[in-house]
Design a protein around this motif. Structure first.
Motif, short mmCIF file in Angstrom:
data_model
loop_
_atom_site.label_atom_id
_atom_site.label_comp_id
_atom_site.label_asym_id
_atom_site.label_seq_id
_atom_site.Cartn_x
_atom_site.Cartn_y
_atom_site.Cartn_z
N ALA A 19 0.84 -1.20 0.00
CA ALA A 19 0.00 0.00 0.00
C ALA A 19 0.87 1.25 0.00
O ALA A 19 0.53 2.26 -0.64
CB ALA A 19 -0.92 0.00 1.22
N PHE A 23 0.68 1.16 -4.75
CA PHE A 23 -0.50 0.46 -5.23
C PHE A 23 -1.71 1.20 -4.66
O PHE A 23 -1.95 1.16 -3.46
CB PHE A 23 -0.50 -1.01 -4.78
N GLU A 24 -2.43 1.89 -5.51
CA GLU A 24 -3.45 2.81 -5.02
C GLU A 24 -4.83 2.20 -4.84
O GLU A 24 -5.55 2.57 -3.95
CB GLU A 24 -3.52 4.02 -5.95
N THR A 25 -5.20 1.26 -5.69
CA THR A 25 -6.55 0.73 -5.61
C THR A 25 -6.56 -0.60 -4.87
O THR A 25 -5.55 -1.31 -4.81
CB THR A 25 -7.16 0.51 -7.02
N LEU A 26 -7.73 -0.92 -4.32
CA LEU A 26 -7.88 -2.21 -3.64
C LEU A 26 -7.68 -3.36 -4.61
O LEU A 26 -7.12 -4.39 -4.24
CB LEU A 26 -9.27 -2.31 -3.00
N LYS A 27 -8.11 -3.17 -5.84
CA LYS A 27 -7.97 -4.23 -6.84
C LYS A 27 -6.50 -4.57 -7.08
O LYS A 27 -6.12 -5.74 -7.15
CB LYS A 27 -8.65 -3.81 -8.15
N GLU A 28 -5.66 -3.53 -7.19
CA GLU A 28 -4.22 -3.76 -7.38
C GLU A 28 -3.62 -4.50 -6.18
O GLU A 28 -2.83 -5.42 -6.34
CB GLU A 28 -3.49 -2.43 -7.57
N CYS A 30 -5.23 -6.42 -4.08
CA CYS A 30 -5.76 -7.79 -4.06
C CYS A 30 -4.97 -8.69 -5.00
O CYS A 30 -4.62 -9.82 -4.65
CB CYS A 30 -7.23 -7.81 -4.48
N ALA A 37 -10.61 -8.01 -0.90
CA ALA A 37 -10.70 -6.57 -0.65
C ALA A 37 -11.12 -6.27 0.79
O ALA A 37 -10.65 -5.30 1.38
CB ALA A 37 -11.67 -5.93 -1.63
N ASP A 41 -8.98 -3.90 3.21
CA ASP A 41 -9.62 -2.70 3.71
C ASP A 41 -9.59 -2.66 5.24
O ASP A 41 -9.31 -1.62 5.84
CB ASP A 41 -11.06 -2.63 3.21
#
Length: 128
Positions: A19, A23-28, A30, A37, A41
């Motif tokens: 993080a 890697f900005e998004t939760l998808k990335e 994951c 996710a 989170d």
């Protein structure tokens, strides 16, 4: 593979590491870590509220009561600004400390700290 305490710490540390690496998004996150996710989170929220201590204090399957972490601040805040009722206390905790928490936990905390809401104070002051 059986999850031990060190494996759980490594997993959480790996998620926080990625993080912070951009890697900005939760998808990335994951895709990179192999976790869902919801897990990522939860770990990121713990880190935001408690810092790196969250990794070591988090026990598998147990909820962390965030009110225990801020109980002294909360008591001082409610002594200066007493809530009108329990839902008002829940709202004030969310606004001031950015913690979403149930009314039941707030009610237990207020009772343990002997903090009375405005409606409780008014009820007790009425003549019999």
């Amino acid at each position: 593979m059986e999850w031990g305490k060190n494996d759980s710490i490594r997993r959480q540390a790996r998620i926080l590491y990625y993080a912070n690496q951009g890697f900005e998004t939760l998808k990335e996150l994951c895709e990179k870590t192999g976790h869902d996710a919801k897990t990522i989170d939860r770990i990121l929220k713990l880190y935001q509220t408690m810092g790196t201590d969250a990794i070591y204090q988090c026990k598998r399957g147990k909820r962390i009561n965030h009110l225990e972490q801020i109980s002294d601040e909360l008591e001082a805040y409610f002594n200066e600004n007493p809530p009108k009722d329990v839902p008002d206390a829940v709202r004030k905790i969310h606004e001031k400390f950015n913690i979403k928490i149930t009314a039941t936990l707030v009610r237990k905390c207020l009772k343990a700290k002997d903090i009375r809401t405005k409606s409780q104070k008014a009820y007790r002051q009425k003549p019999i």
